[in-house]
Design a protein around this motif. Structure first.
Motif, PDB file in Angstrom:
ATOM      1  N   GLY A 122      33.553  31.003  27.783  1.00 17.86           N
ATOM      2  CA  GLY A 122      32.710  30.318  28.707  1.00 17.86           C
ATOM      3  C   GLY A 122      32.975  30.324  30.240  1.00 17.86           C
ATOM      4  N   ARG A 123      34.326  30.451  30.631  1.00 21.83           N
ATOM      5  CA  ARG A 123      34.430  30.493  32.050  1.00 21.83           C
ATOM      6  C   ARG A 123      33.903  31.855  32.471  1.00 21.83           C
ATOM      7  NH1 ARG A 123      39.950  28.833  34.433  1.00 21.83           N
ATOM      8  NH2 ARG A 123      38.956  29.206  35.983  1.00 21.83           N
ATOM      9  N   ALA A 124      34.188  32.842  31.668  1.00 26.91           N
ATOM     10  CA  ALA A 124      33.596  34.252  32.099  1.00 26.91           C
ATOM     11  C   ALA A 124      31.943  34.163  32.203  1.00 26.91           C
ATOM     12  CB  ALA A 124      34.211  35.267  31.078  1.00 26.91           C
ATOM     13  N   TYR A 125      31.573  33.451  31.269  1.00 30.07           N
ATOM     14  CA  TYR A 125      29.923  33.425  31.392  1.00 30.07           C
ATOM     15  C   TYR A 125      29.634  32.747  32.453  1.00 30.07           C
ATOM     16  CZ  TYR A 125      29.669  34.484  26.469  1.00 30.07           C
ATOM     17  OH  TYR A 125      29.540  34.983  25.051  1.00 30.07           O
ATOM     18  N   GLY A 126      30.267  31.617  33.136  1.00 30.31           N
ATOM     19  CA  GLY A 126      30.101  30.995  34.114  1.00 30.31           C
ATOM     20  C   GLY A 126      30.195  31.881  35.633  1.00 30.31           C
ATOM     21  N   MET A 127      31.207  32.715  35.466  1.00 33.87           N
ATOM     22  CA  MET A 127      31.546  33.623  36.577  1.00 33.87           C
ATOM     23  C   MET A 127      30.615  34.684  36.649  1.00 33.87           C
ATOM     24  SD  MET A 127      33.632  32.132  38.431  1.00 33.87           S
ATOM     25  CE  MET A 127      32.937  30.417  37.911  1.00 33.87           C
ATOM     26  N   MET A 128      30.026  35.284  35.369  1.00 34.46           N
ATOM     27  CA  MET A 128      29.161  36.171  35.457  1.00 34.46           C
ATOM     28  C   MET A 128      27.653  35.920  36.047  1.00 34.46           C
ATOM     29  SD  MET A 128      29.757  37.895  31.436  1.00 34.46           S
ATOM     30  CE  MET A 128      31.225  38.346  31.066  1.00 34.46           C
ATOM     31  N   LYS A 129      27.505  34.574  35.609  1.00 33.66           N
ATOM     32  CA  LYS A 129      26.017  34.136  36.208  1.00 33.66           C
ATOM     33  C   LYS A 129      26.048  34.135  37.574  1.00 33.66           C
ATOM     34  CE  LYS A 129      23.155  29.628  35.626  1.00 33.66           C
ATOM     35  NZ  LYS A 129      23.016  28.701  34.625  1.00 33.66           N
ATOM     36  N   ARG A 130      27.166  33.369  38.259  1.00 34.06           N
ATOM     37  CA  ARG A 130      27.345  33.384  39.654  1.00 34.06           C
ATOM     38  C   ARG A 130      27.419  34.476  40.354  1.00 34.06           C
ATOM     39  NH1 ARG A 130      32.536  30.426  41.919  1.00 34.06           N
ATOM     40  NH2 ARG A 130      31.778  28.240  40.886  1.00 34.06           N
ATOM     41  N   LEU A 131      28.013  35.678  39.812  1.00 32.63           N
ATOM     42  CA  LEU A 131      28.361  36.963  40.609  1.00 32.63           C
ATOM     43  C   LEU A 131      26.817  37.576  40.555  1.00 32.63           C
ATOM     44  CD1 LEU A 131      31.734  38.239  39.424  1.00 32.63           C
ATOM     45  CD2 LEU A 131      30.750  37.602  41.678  1.00 32.63           C
ATOM     46  N   ILE A 132      26.093  37.343  39.331  1.00 33.25           N
ATOM     47  CA  ILE A 132      24.824  37.980  39.282  1.00 33.25           C
ATOM     48  C   ILE A 132      23.736  37.590  40.150  1.00 33.25           C
ATOM     49  CG2 ILE A 132      22.786  38.469  37.567  1.00 33.25           C
ATOM     50  CD1 ILE A 132      25.100  38.840  35.158  1.00 33.25           C
ATOM     51  N   ASP A 133      23.872  36.138  40.197  1.00 31.55           N
ATOM     52  CA  ASP A 133      22.705  35.698  41.117  1.00 31.55           C
ATOM     53  C   ASP A 133      23.154  35.903  42.512  1.00 31.55           C
ATOM     54  OD1 ASP A 133      21.449  34.465  38.905  1.00 31.55           O
ATOM     55  OD2 ASP A 133      22.391  32.431  39.105  1.00 31.55           O
ATOM     56  N   ARG A 134      24.380  35.921  42.747  1.00 31.38           N
ATOM     57  CA  ARG A 134      24.895  36.051  44.286  1.00 31.38           C
ATOM     58  C   ARG A 134      24.485  37.574  44.590  1.00 31.38           C
ATOM     59  NH1 ARG A 134      31.019  34.586  45.109  1.00 31.38           N
ATOM     60  NH2 ARG A 134      30.222  32.663  44.592  1.00 31.38           N
ATOM     61  N   SER A 135      24.583  38.401  43.593  1.00 29.06           N
ATOM     62  CA  SER A 135      24.195  39.795  44.001  1.00 29.06           C
ATOM     63  C   SER A 135      23.024  40.047  44.707  1.00 29.06           C
ATOM     64  CB  SER A 135      24.204  40.595  42.925  1.00 29.06           C
ATOM     65  OG  SER A 135      23.200  40.567  42.038  1.00 29.06           O
ATOM     66  N   PHE A 136      21.924  39.263  44.605  1.00 27.49           N
ATOM     67  CA  PHE A 136      20.557  39.366  45.130  1.00 27.49           C
ATOM     68  C   PHE A 136      20.690  39.401  46.776  1.00 27.49           C
ATOM     69  CE2 PHE A 136      19.391  38.911  40.796  1.00 27.49           C
ATOM     70  CZ  PHE A 136      18.556  39.918  40.448  1.00 27.49           C
ATOM     71  N   HIS A 137      21.538  38.461  47.293  1.00 26.47           N
ATOM     72  CA  HIS A 137      21.612  38.352  48.781  1.00 26.47           C
ATOM     73  C   HIS A 137      22.982  38.643  49.154  1.00 26.47           C
ATOM     74  CE1 HIS A 137      23.357  34.345  47.690  1.00 26.47           C
ATOM     75  NE2 HIS A 137      22.645  34.501  46.739  1.00 26.47           N
ATOM     76  N   SER A 138      23.655  39.483  48.658  1.00 29.76           N
ATOM     77  CA  SER A 138      24.911  40.100  48.908  1.00 29.76           C
ATOM     78  C   SER A 138      24.811  41.665  48.931  1.00 29.76           C
ATOM     79  CB  SER A 138      26.074  39.778  47.969  1.00 29.76           C
ATOM     80  OG  SER A 138      27.257  40.021  48.472  1.00 29.76           O
ATOM     81  N   THR A 139      25.836  41.993  49.612  1.00 31.96           N
ATOM     82  CA  THR A 139      26.191  43.633  49.681  1.00 31.96           C
ATOM     83  C   THR A 139      26.903  43.953  48.528  1.00 31.96           C
ATOM     84  OG1 THR A 139      28.174  43.515  51.264  1.00 31.96           O
ATOM     85  CG2 THR A 139      25.860  43.414  52.223  1.00 31.96           C
ATOM     86  N   LEU A 140      27.009  45.399  48.352  1.00 31.53           N
ATOM     87  CA  LEU A 140      27.870  46.057  47.754  1.00 31.53           C
ATOM     88  C   LEU A 140      29.432  45.623  47.827  1.00 31.53           C
ATOM     89  CD1 LEU A 140      28.561  47.636  45.080  1.00 31.53           C
ATOM     90  CD2 LEU A 140      28.372  49.737  46.561  1.00 31.53           C
ATOM     91  N   ASP A 141      29.665  45.937  48.991  1.00 29.87           N
ATOM     92  CA  ASP A 141      31.097  45.641  49.426  1.00 29.87           C
ATOM     93  C   ASP A 141      31.462  43.880  49.232  1.00 29.87           C
ATOM     94  OD1 ASP A 141      31.624  48.426  50.345  1.00 29.87           O
ATOM     95  OD2 ASP A 141      31.049  47.738  52.470  1.00 29.87           O
ATOM     96  N   GLY A 142      30.414  43.208  49.429  1.00 29.94           N
ATOM     97  CA  GLY A 142      30.539  41.579  49.194  1.00 29.94           C
ATOM     98  C   GLY A 142      30.825  41.403  47.926  1.00 29.94           C
ATOM     99  N   ILE A 143      30.006  41.916  46.967  1.00 30.70           N
ATOM    100  CA  ILE A 143      30.203  41.847  45.477  1.00 30.70           C
ATOM    101  C   ILE A 143      31.518  42.432  45.059  1.00 30.70           C
ATOM    102  CG2 ILE A 143      29.252  42.519  43.157  1.00 30.70           C
ATOM    103  CD1 ILE A 143      27.696  40.247  44.544  1.00 30.70           C
ATOM    104  N   LEU A 144      31.684  43.716  45.492  1.00 31.56           N
ATOM    105  CA  LEU A 144      33.114  44.309  44.857  1.00 31.56           C
ATOM    106  C   LEU A 144      34.201  43.332  45.228  1.00 31.56           C
ATOM    107  CD1 LEU A 144      32.528  47.951  45.892  1.00 31.56           C
ATOM    108  CD2 LEU A 144      32.795  47.076  43.745  1.00 31.56           C
ATOM    109  N   GLN A 145      34.288  42.698  46.615  1.00 32.96           N
ATOM    110  CA  GLN A 145      35.213  41.888  46.828  1.00 32.96           C
ATOM    111  C   GLN A 145      35.341  40.534  46.010  1.00 32.96           C
ATOM    112  OE1 GLN A 145      37.895  42.330  48.909  1.00 32.96           O
ATOM    113  NE2 GLN A 145      38.668  40.617  48.337  1.00 32.96           N
TER     114      GLN A 145
END
Length: 259
Positions: free
Chosen positions: A203-226
């Protein structure tokens, strides 16, 4: 407080939410929207809830805005109503647990957008999706202008908004809007099986996956990598990670707790 427009039922680790205005094809009411927002916030607080299943009572998922009452509200009232809808959509996206929309009949207007705000959509072969705003001289609300272009691209999104032609479930699947399409008689079973699988997952992994995927649309590659680097440092300390590794080594099925 009893909310007749939204049925709430906890089935083990699965929270079942049912839009319940079947006589109006589950057109939105203030009580329904506020109830859905509150249910999502409660699901975030309740560690025993691992997945949310959102469906509609009666003949359809949701007709979205109630056309029969349109024209009666003042601009201020519309502004306030959409503010509550916005809070609901944000609560759905901030919920760090998967939301499955189970669509039958019509998902129209903001009802379509409510499904888009979910994480996965399971639809019956007989369902139809339509962005009906242009038919009554309105623009999209409920986040459709954000969600849809990210799924299908701006040109297809504009066509769907401008022309307001219904999409079959199969076409919605081909466009990447819908995850699974099954016969109507198998819809509940398919959604239940998917919900059960997610409820038994990390469950915690799912929650973090959801957050990162949603964030990716208004972030940079460097930002998501970090972000991935930071979050992964936390994830390796979780019980679910340790259990997953142990189960792999011991050649058994993991028992995740969402912790």
């Amino acid at each position: 407080m009893v909310n007749e427009d939204l049925l709430v039922h906890k089935n083990g680790a699965i929270l079942e939410l049912t839009l319940n205005r079947p006589d109006r094809l589950n057109a939105f009411s203030e009580e329904m929207v506020v109830g859905l927002m509150e249910a999502c916030k409660e699901a975030q607080r309740d560690a025993s809830i691992r997945v949310v299943v959102l469906s509609g009572a009666g003949r359809s998922f949701s007709a979205g805005g109630d056309v029969k009452t349109m024209g009666e509200a003042s601009p201020v009232q519309v502004y306030e109503h959409i503010g509550k809808l916005n809070e609901c959509i944000v609560a759905m996206r901030e919920l760090e647990k998967p939301i499955i929309a189970v669509v039958h009949g019509f998902a129209a207007g903001a009802g379509f957008n409510l499904a888009l705000a979910s994480d996965l959509i399971v639809a019956s072969t007989e369902s139809r999706f339509v962005l009906s705003f242009a038919q009554v001289g309105l623009i999209s609300d409920g986040g459709g202008s954000y969600f849809l272009p990210r799924l299908v691209g701006p040109h297809v999104a504009k066509e769907l908004f401008f022309l307001a032609d219904p999409l079959s479930a199969q076409r919605a699947y081909e466009l990447g809007i819908v995850n699974r399409v099954v016969p109507q008689e198998q819809l509940r079973e398919e959604a239940a099986n998917l919900a059960e699988r997610l409820a038994n997952g990390p469950g915690r992994a799912y929650g973090m996956m959801k957050r990162l995927i949603d964030r990716s649309f208004h972030s940079t590659l460097d930002g998501i990598l970090q972000d991935e680097r930071t979050v992964q440092g936390v994830m390796v300390t979780t019980h679910d990670h340790q259990e997953g590794v142990a189960a792999f080594i011991e050649k058994r099925k993991p028992h995740y707790t969402g912790q």
